[in-house]
Design a protein around this motif. Structure first.
Motif, short mmCIF file in Angstrom:
data_model
loop_
_atom_site.label_atom_id
_atom_site.label_comp_id
_atom_site.label_asym_id
_atom_site.label_seq_id
_atom_site.Cartn_x
_atom_site.Cartn_y
_atom_site.Cartn_z
N LYS A 211 0.83 -1.20 0.00
CA LYS A 211 0.00 0.00 0.00
C LYS A 211 0.87 1.25 0.00
O LYS A 211 1.82 1.36 0.77
CB LYS A 211 -0.92 0.00 1.23
CG LYS A 211 -1.99 1.07 1.21
CD LYS A 211 -2.94 0.87 2.38
CE LYS A 211 -4.08 1.87 2.36
NZ LYS A 211 -5.01 1.67 3.49
N HIS A 437 -5.81 3.63 -1.41
CA HIS A 437 -6.48 2.59 -0.62
C HIS A 437 -7.40 1.76 -1.50
O HIS A 437 -7.43 0.52 -1.38
CB HIS A 437 -7.27 3.23 0.52
CG HIS A 437 -7.99 2.24 1.39
ND1 HIS A 437 -7.34 1.37 2.24
CD2 HIS A 437 -9.33 1.95 1.49
CE1 HIS A 437 -8.22 0.61 2.85
NE2 HIS A 437 -9.44 0.94 2.42
N ARG A 438 -8.14 2.42 -2.39
CA ARG A 438 -9.02 1.67 -3.30
C ARG A 438 -8.21 0.76 -4.21
O ARG A 438 -8.60 -0.40 -4.46
CB ARG A 438 -9.87 2.64 -4.13
CG ARG A 438 -11.00 3.32 -3.36
CD ARG A 438 -12.01 3.92 -4.32
NE ARG A 438 -11.42 4.98 -5.14
CZ ARG A 438 -11.44 6.26 -4.83
NH1 ARG A 438 -12.02 6.67 -3.69
NH2 ARG A 438 -10.90 7.16 -5.62
N ARG A 439 -7.09 1.26 -4.72
CA ARG A 439 -6.23 0.44 -5.57
C ARG A 439 -5.67 -0.75 -4.80
O ARG A 439 -5.59 -1.86 -5.33
CB ARG A 439 -5.09 1.28 -6.15
CG ARG A 439 -5.50 2.25 -7.23
CD ARG A 439 -4.33 3.12 -7.68
NE ARG A 439 -3.18 2.32 -8.10
CZ ARG A 439 -2.02 2.86 -8.47
NH1 ARG A 439 -1.86 4.17 -8.42
NH2 ARG A 439 -1.03 2.08 -8.85
N ILE A 441 -7.01 -2.29 -2.27
CA ILE A 441 -8.07 -3.29 -2.07
C ILE A 441 -8.25 -4.12 -3.34
O ILE A 441 -8.37 -5.36 -3.29
CB ILE A 441 -9.39 -2.60 -1.68
CG1 ILE A 441 -9.25 -1.92 -0.31
CG2 ILE A 441 -10.53 -3.62 -1.65
CD1 ILE A 441 -8.90 -2.84 0.83
N ALA A 442 -8.27 -3.45 -4.50
CA ALA A 442 -8.41 -4.17 -5.77
C ALA A 442 -7.21 -5.07 -6.02
O ALA A 442 -7.36 -6.22 -6.48
CB ALA A 442 -8.58 -3.17 -6.91
N GLN A 444 -5.27 -6.40 -3.74
CA GLN A 444 -5.35 -7.49 -2.78
C GLN A 444 -6.32 -8.56 -3.26
O GLN A 444 -6.05 -9.77 -3.13
CB GLN A 444 -5.78 -6.96 -1.42
CG GLN A 444 -5.74 -7.99 -0.29
CD GLN A 444 -4.32 -8.43 0.06
OE1 GLN A 444 -3.38 -7.65 -0.08
NE2 GLN A 444 -4.17 -9.67 0.49
N GLN A 445 -7.44 -8.15 -3.83
CA GLN A 445 -8.41 -9.12 -4.36
C GLN A 445 -7.81 -9.91 -5.52
O GLN A 445 -7.98 -11.13 -5.60
CB GLN A 445 -9.67 -8.39 -4.81
CG GLN A 445 -10.50 -7.80 -3.67
CD GLN A 445 -11.65 -6.95 -4.17
OE1 GLN A 445 -11.74 -6.60 -5.35
NE2 GLN A 445 -12.57 -6.61 -3.26
#
Length: 699
Positions: A211, A437-439, A441-442, A444-445
């Motif tokens: 991150k 943060h949004r990136r 999360i994506a 990580q998925q």
């Protein structure tokens, strides 16, 4: 990304050129990791892993150490015998190996009969039959009993015995075993969903996403004075201009203030949030070549993900250039400090390339083409405000406007860019962190999805087993093509090497595995040497480009292991031995160990052994000399060298000498069965095949 093997036939690891591919080391696997201080149980477990991974010499050593330290059971005795006999012929057994067999037998005699003892006895009975078969003193009843004992074992034990006794077996008994196992070998070659899993072994273990949290913007001390000076000068200039216009033209002042307000709104609401303020700190350390590898990998996967149409491909190249540059910078910032290879983050590069290509295909603009219209209008309003102010006050106070212009000009020259960069960074800071943060999360998925895809990657032991079954099939097909049986073959040798281009990977302390092999089979018969070379696509278990040749024993001039380099000319490979290379050429060549079988007609047969280039070895924990010895052993070179050196020295007489050697080994083997074995310092009577729980007293 999980639809198949990405470029299985023509894409190099780390996106290098296919003629100079490097592999990767999976350091997360520890099945072969053992220390001298480890307990006997651990040494035995690692020894068993080496045996299952087709590295019997190391397995024999570790199992012996475990046994000497008191780790004893029927299971240990069984695997010790397998490790001792594996990848050896009868004439390769000497005093040390006979002592191991005796010690294992003595160990088994101490424990009650169980399934492991049954497997041990089956191996020993087969070994006796092999010896008798080789001496042409066949006992049909004993042969039949040995085969029956073999068939009574669990399927897993049969597989182990078939794999590890394949070299020592011969003649009638090997023909019989292979007839029983023919269909099973075909089944095991493609077992475990091999076709859809092999490619995963060559995928690097993915590095988890990281991150990016950018620190709050701070003005550098060198810029702080400039910004303060510029703001003061600009403020004084603005106040002076307002004073002049208020006295001479209040209406013009109102218009100017409205236009300046419009510019401020456009700048702070739209312009500054989109202003580029890349202030990533550089990593404190970077592995040599990592930046170049990242750049090459990003370009490779973006080009690969783009459209195939030439016109669209050029548009894609232009449209994706800013995205590529930003991704390269992010990867260097996040991973440049500790990553040595781009392989572990290649999944992330592929994902970003795929997403960008999908947006491009659907018409989404990847990056803004220019400043927004509102920003352009705001800048025009500022220019118009300046013109109005100039016209409204110039007639009344030329000297005053000259001073205003000088102050505003000095302010702009001193701090315009730095001030707006800082303001843009302050405004964008919370938005950038939210977007980061949004990136994350994506990412990580995607990481979890990709890790799930690789969750069933084959183990090194599975790769070794599949290769063993491939070699069995190649030998069986060669015998069929030549119209031979095992009774016609005095000895057979199977050598393997990487068939470039191919993917490479290995686990720590293990041998390299390849996505494509070149397999050389030598069948030594009474009439001469039959040699077969085939290419093996390891993922599909298919062979192609078979080449066959036959030559007499006296045609063999020498067999040796040399240092050599490889040169490709006109699509053909040329192996250059070090002592044949001119001195001025050597600094530009990469040398590897090679097995070379030279024939008297000046031709030769070479088998290259991997040279453990960068990325394929942990130089901190692994010993390069041990790895080279392991590679020679696993490739079959060590065993082949011993036999073919004797053939080159003895020529046609090798046949008679080999029979004499085997007779001597047979006598030694029989004598070893009469002697007591030993485990540690404890002397125990040797168990003979067919004996049960009770050991008869010595005469």
């Amino acid at each position: 990304m999980n639809g198949g093997w990405h470029g299985a036939t023509n894409v190099a690891m780390d996106d290098a050129h296919v003629d100079a591919q490097i592999g990767y080391l999976n350091g997360n696997v520890t099945i072969y990791t053992v220390a001298s201080s480890d307990p006997p149980q651990r040494k035995y477990e690692v020894g068993l892993a080496y045996l299952n991974g087709d590295m019997p010499r190391r397995a024999e050593q570790l199992i012996e150490e475990a046994a000497m330290c008191g780790h004893e059971s029927n299971e240990v005795a069984y695997y010790w015998v397998l490790a001792t006999l594996s990848d050896r012929t009868l004439d390769h057994l000497g005093e040390t190996e006979f002592a191991h067999l005796a010690a294992a037998g003595a160990m088994a005699a101490r424990f009650p009969r169980d399934p492991w003892r049954q497997a041990f006895e089956a191996v020993m009975e087969l070994t006796h039959c092999i010896a008798e078969d080789d001496s042409e003193a066949l006992d049909d009843k004993r042969m039949a009993a040995a085969i029956e004992a073999y068939q009574a074992l669990p399927r897993e034990r049969q597989d182990e015995i078939h794999r590890h006794l394949e070299m020592i077996m011969g003649g009638w008994i090997q023909d019989r075993i292979e007839a029983l196992e023919r269909d099973h070998v075909k089944e095991m070659r493609v077992s475990g969903n091999r076709r859809h899993r092999v490619w995963k072994f060559f995928e690097p273990v993915p590095e988890p996403p990281r991150k990016t949290m950018r620190p709050r913007p701070v003005l550098d001390p060198s810029k702080r004075f400039k910004v303060i000076t510029g703001v003061v000068l600009g403020g004084l200039g603005a106040l002076w201009m307002v004073g002049l216009m208020a006295a001479d033209s209040p209406i013009a002042l109102a218009v100017v203030l409205v236009l300046v307000g419009a510019w401020l709104i456009a700048t702070f609401k739209i312009g500054l949030p989109q202003r580029s303020t890349d202030q990533r700190p550089q990593p404190t350390w970077r592995h040599a070549g990592f930046g170049e590898a990242v750049s090459a990998s990003v370009d490779h996967w973006f080009d690969k993900s783009g459209p195939s149409d030439p016109v669209a491909a050029r548009q894609w190249q232009w449209a994706s250039t800013p995205v590529r540059a930003a991704l390269k910078a992010d990867l260097l910032h996040l991973y440049g400090g500790d990553q040595q290879s781009v392989g572990p983050i290649r999944w992330l590069i592929r994902w970003y390339a795929s997403n960008a290509a999908q947006q491009f295909r659907t018409g989404v603009q990847l990056t803004p083409s220019g400043p927004p219209a509102a920003v352009v209008a705001g800048n025009a309003a500022l220019v118009l405000a300046g013109l109005i102010a100039l016209v409204g006050t110039a007639t009344a106070s030329f000297l005053g406007m000259l001073g205003v212009g000088l102050l505003l000009g000095l302010a702009a020259a001193t701090a315009w860019s730095d001030t707006f960069d800082y303001l843009a960074a302050v405004i964008r800071h919370p938005r950038d962190n939210e977007e980061s943060h949004r990136r994350f999360i994506a990412e990580q998925q995607e990481y979890e999805r990709w890790s799930g895809v690789l969750a069933d990657r084959p183990t090194d032991i599975e790769m070794a087993a599949w290769l063993d079954y491939d070699k069995m099939m190649i030998k069986s097909q060669a015998l069929k093509d030549y119209g031979l049986s095992n009774r016609d073959v005095i000895a057979h040798l199977t050598l393997t090497e990487a068939d470039d281009p191919c993917l490479r990977a290995r686990v720590r302390y293990g041998p390299p595995r390849y996505s494509a092999y070149k397999v050389l089979l030598f069948l030594l018969t009474a009439g001469g040497v039959r040699q077969v070379t085939v290419r093996l696509d390891f993922a599909t278990a298919t062979t192609h480009n078979e080449e066959r040749t036959t030559f007499r024993y006296e045609m063999i001039a020498s067999a040796r292991v040399v240092e050599a380099s490889v040169r490709f000319e006109h699509g053909r490979r040329h192996v250059l031995v070090r002592d044949k290379i001119r001195p001025y050429e050597q600094p530009n060549l990469v040398f590897r160990r090679a097995f070379q079988l030279s024939l008297v007609n000046a031709s030769s047969i070479e088998v290259l052994v991997d040279n453990y280039e960068e990325g394929l070895i942990d130089r901190v924990q692994e010993n390069i000399n041990y790895l080279y010895a392991l590679a020679l052993d696993v490739s079959g070179v060590t065993g082949a060298l011993r036999i073919l050196e004797a053939v080159s020295a003895e020529g046609r007489e090798w046949l008679a000498h080999e029979r004499d050697r085997r007779r001597r080994r047979l006598r030694d083997f029989r004598e070893s069965q009469k002697l007591p074995g030993a485990v540690g310092t404890q002397q125990l009577p040797m168990i003979l095949p067919g004996m049960r729980d009770e050991v008869p007293p010595e005469d």
